[in-house]
Design an enzyme around this catalytic site. Sequence first.
Site, PDB file in Angstrom:
ATOM      1  N   ASP A 163      37.210  35.491  43.192  1.00  0.00           N
ATOM      2  CA  ASP A 163      36.867  36.854  43.891  1.00  0.00           C
ATOM      3  C   ASP A 163      36.696  37.714  42.954  1.00  0.00           C
ATOM      4  O   ASP A 163      37.538  37.406  41.243  1.00  0.00           O
ATOM      5  CB  ASP A 163      38.002  37.080  45.195  1.00  0.00           C
ATOM      6  CG  ASP A 163      37.869  36.410  45.959  1.00  0.00           C
ATOM      7  OD1 ASP A 163      36.648  36.341  46.429  1.00  0.00           O
ATOM      8  OD2 ASP A 163      38.672  36.920  47.167  1.00  0.00           O
ATOM      9  N   LYS A 164      36.357  39.129  42.293  1.00  0.00           N
ATOM     10  CA  LYS A 164      36.609  39.788  41.620  1.00  0.00           C
ATOM     11  C   LYS A 164      37.981  40.018  41.019  1.00  0.00           C
ATOM     12  O   LYS A 164      38.094  40.146  40.232  1.00  0.00           O
ATOM     13  CB  LYS A 164      36.420  41.008  42.155  1.00  0.00           C
ATOM     14  CG  LYS A 164      36.433  42.486  40.938  1.00  0.00           C
ATOM     15  CD  LYS A 164      35.646  43.895  41.999  1.00  0.00           C
ATOM     16  CE  LYS A 164      35.668  44.647  40.783  1.00  0.00           C
ATOM     17  NZ  LYS A 164      35.097  45.948  41.096  1.00  0.00           N
TER      18      LYS A 164
END
Length: 338
Positions: A163-164
Site C-alpha cells: 500500500d502507498k
Amino acid sequence: MKHSEKIISTAPVDGDLEDGPMASADAELRAWTIGLAQQGARLDRALAELVPEFSRSYLQQLIEAGAVAQSGACLLKPSQRMRVGEQGLIELRPTPQSQAFKPEAMQLHSVYEDEHLRIINKPAGLVVHPAPGNWSGTLLNGLLAMDDQAALLPRAGIVHRLDKDTSGLMLVARSRLGMDALVRMIAQRQVSREYLALAHKPWQGSSAREIDAPIGRDPRHRLRMAVVDLTRHAGKPAQTAVELLQQSSQGCLLRCSLRTGRTHQIRVHLALIGHPLVADELYGGAQAAGMSRQALHAYRLALQHPVTGKSLALRAPLPDDLRQALVQWGMDPAAYLT
C-alpha cells in the site's frame, strides 16, 4: 504483415472508442510477436504483456475496434488463443495510463540486486503502480529510470505490491526468467513476508495467534476490504500469523507473517481482532504517537533465489516515524530484531 498495411482504427486520442476513421496522427503502429510466455494465452492477455503501458481493458477495446491485425486481417476477439511465433500490428493511441509509463528519476534504495532480482526498501507515501490520481511519481516510474531492464518487463518487473503508506521490502524482477519464477513462487507461498505493526490497545491472551478469515470487498463500503462470508459475498481465504513483540498501556508491537497475500490483509485482520493499526483510519485506527500514516512496515523477506536457488533473507531497518512512535510509547525499537 508490412508496416504499409495501415490498420483502420476507431480509437480517438482521448481513449474513448467510437465509429469512424483514425482521428489523429498521434497513433503509433507497433509490431507484436507471440513468445513462449504467451503461448496459449488469450489475445488480450498476450498483448497486455507485450504492450504493458496499456491496460488490458483498453487493449480489449482496441481489439474490438479493429486496431489489431495479423496478416492483413483484423483480430476482433479478445478471447482468441495465440500461438508462439504469430505476428501482427497494433495501432496504439496515447492514454493517461500509457503516458504514465515514463521514467522519472527518484531516490530508491536497493538492499539487494543481481541480474534477475532487485529488492527495494520502499518509503511510506510512494505509490507502487500508476492509477487514476497517480499517473506519475510512482515506484514503477522510478524503476524505469533506475534500470534499463525494467522497460522490457511487464509492470517494470513489479511482482507484488505494498500500500502507498506501508513502508518496507518489495521484490522486483530484472529478467523475464526471474519474473515468471517469482510470480509462481508467490502464488505457491514460497516467499516469506513479515511485517511489523504498531497497533492500538494492549495485547491480551496468548502471545501468538493465527487469524484465518476470508477477505473480500466490503459490500457496504466499496473503498474498503472486509472479512466476508464466502457463501454470500465474493472473497478469498486469508491467513495471517500474529506474534506479540512488545506492548505498553497504549498499544502493542506485533510481528505479522502472511500466509496469503490479500489486499489490505493485515489491516483487515488486525481490525477484526480489536487491534487496528495506529493511524489506519480506514479500518478503525487513529493518529497517535506521532504517526500520521498506517503503522505498518514490511521488514523481512526470505526466499530461495528464483534462478540460482540461493537462500536470501533480508531486513529493512525501522523508518524514523515508526521508531520514534515506539519510543514515545515506551517500547524498545531494537526489539524487532529478535
